[in-house]
Design an enzyme around this catalytic site. Sequence first.
Site, PDB file in Angstrom:
ATOM      1  N   GLU A 109       0.823  -1.212   0.000  1.00 46.74           N
ATOM      2  CA  GLU A 109       0.000   0.000   0.000  1.00 46.74           C
ATOM      3  C   GLU A 109       0.858   1.264   0.000  1.00 46.74           C
ATOM      4  OE1 GLU A 109      -3.093  -0.248  -0.540  1.00 46.74           O
ATOM      5  OE2 GLU A 109      -3.858  -2.094   0.374  1.00 46.74           O
ATOM      6  N   HIS A 132      -3.174   1.826   7.987  1.00 46.87           N
ATOM      7  CA  HIS A 132      -4.227   1.062   7.310  1.00 46.87           C
ATOM      8  C   HIS A 132      -4.432  -0.213   8.115  1.00 46.87           C
ATOM      9  CE1 HIS A 132      -6.480  -1.396   4.668  1.00 46.87           C
ATOM     10  NE2 HIS A 132      -5.471  -2.216   4.444  1.00 46.87           N
ATOM     11  N   HIS A 134      -7.707  -3.427   9.383  1.00 50.51           N
ATOM     12  CA  HIS A 134      -8.945  -4.118   8.999  1.00 50.51           C
ATOM     13  C   HIS A 134      -9.869  -4.261  10.221  1.00 50.51           C
ATOM     14  CE1 HIS A 134      -6.350  -6.416   5.719  1.00 50.51           C
ATOM     15  NE2 HIS A 134      -6.477  -5.131   5.446  1.00 50.51           N
ATOM     16  N   HIS A 205     -12.888  -3.606   2.883  1.00 47.24           N
ATOM     17  CA  HIS A 205     -11.456  -3.849   3.039  1.00 47.24           C
ATOM     18  C   HIS A 205     -10.937  -3.375   4.403  1.00 47.24           C
ATOM     19  CE1 HIS A 205      -7.119  -3.226   1.244  1.00 47.24           C
ATOM     20  NE2 HIS A 205      -7.120  -3.820   2.410  1.00 47.24           N
TER      21      HIS A 205
HETATM   22  P1  13P Z   1       1.097  -5.547   3.027  1.00 47.89           P
HETATM   23  O1  13P Z   1       1.524  -6.827   3.738  1.00 47.89           O
HETATM   24  O2  13P Z   1       1.709  -5.429   1.650  1.00 47.89           O
HETATM   25  O3  13P Z   1       1.359  -4.353   3.888  1.00 47.89           O
HETATM   26  O4  13P Z   1      -0.473  -5.619   2.748  1.00 47.89           O
HETATM   27  C1  13P Z   1      -1.406  -5.766   3.770  1.00 47.89           C
HETATM   28  C2  13P Z   1      -2.731  -5.148   3.462  1.00 47.89           C
HETATM   29  O5  13P Z   1      -3.548  -4.993   4.345  1.00 47.89           O
HETATM   30  C3  13P Z   1      -3.014  -4.730   2.064  1.00 47.89           C
HETATM   31  O6  13P Z   1      -4.170  -3.965   1.973  1.00 47.89           O
HETATM   32 ZN    ZN Z   2      -5.532  -4.168   3.738  1.00 47.45          ZN
END
Ligand code: 13P
Ligand code: ZN
Length: 260
Positions: A109, A132, A134, A205
Site C-alpha cells: 500500500e 491502514h 482491517h 477492506h
Molecule cells: P502488506 O503486507 O503489503 O502491507 O499488505 C497488507 C494489506 O492490508 C493490504 O491492503
Molecule cells: Zn488491507
Amino acid sequence: MIKQIQQVAEVAGYLWQKGWAERNGGNITVNITDELDADMKSRPAIAGPFAIGLTLPYLKGCFFYAKGTGRRMRDLAREPMQNGAIIRICDDCAHYEIIADEVVMPTSELPSHLSVHNYLIAKGSPYKASLHTHPIELVALTHSQKWMEKDVATKVLWSMIPETKAFCPRGLGMVPYMLPGSVELADATIKTIDDNYDVVMWEKHGVFAVDVDIMSAFDQVDVLNKAALIYIASRALGHEPEGMSDEQLAEMSKAFNLPK
Ligand code: 13P
Ligand code: ZN
C-alpha cells in the site's frame, strides 16, 4: 530506537490483539525525517532505487519507516526493524531506497501511504503517521450500500456515545471498493482526506487513518470501531439504537469546540 518506531511497534501489538491484523493485514508508515540525525540520513542505500509508481514532489529529502509487505503486525510488535524498514525518497521524487536496518520491502500500500504524506506536507499539516488496518465491525458496515453514502455512518457512529464525536470530530469518509495497492485507491483516499476526513473507509477492506502520530491515528479508528460495536450490540439485543439526538450532538460540538 527512534521514538516513533517504538510507538509503531506498540500500536502493531494492539492491532493484533484487536483481531484487526490477520496474517499480514494492515500497514503503517511514519514520516521520521525530523527524528534522524545527519549521519543516519547520509547512510548509503542497502537496496534500491525502487519505483514508487508516482512522482511525489513534496517528499524530496524525506525518510519514512514502513511496515514490510507480507509482514505480520504481531511480529512487527516484537521486532520492528526486522519487519519494516527505513526508506529514503530519491531526489527524483519517483523512487526510494532502503537505508536501514535490513532489506525489507515496504508495504504493497506504499502508493496510498506516500501520496497521502505528500499531500499532508503540501498542505502544511503536522500529521506524520498513516495507518491502514482491517477493523472487523467497521468493515462489516460497508457490506451494505446504505452505509457507504456520505456521512450516513458518521452520523450514526457519532450518536452512539458522546466521545465518538469529541475524539473523531471529522467522522468517517467513504471510498468505494478499489483494488488494494492501486494508484486509483491512493487518489481516492487523498480526495476523501481533502474533503476533511482523518479516517477513510475502504469499502469491504479496511480503514486508512492519518494523525500527528501513530497512536493518535489508532485512537481515532478505535473510537469509531467502538461506536460500531455499540450499534451492533444494540441490534443484537433486538432494538434499533435510538442514538443521541441532534440537540445532544450539537451540544457536544459546542462544548468541545468541534469543526462540524
Ligand atoms: P502488506 O503486507 O503489503 O502491507 O499488505 C497488507 C494489506 O492490508 C493490504 O491492503
Ligand atoms: Zn488491507
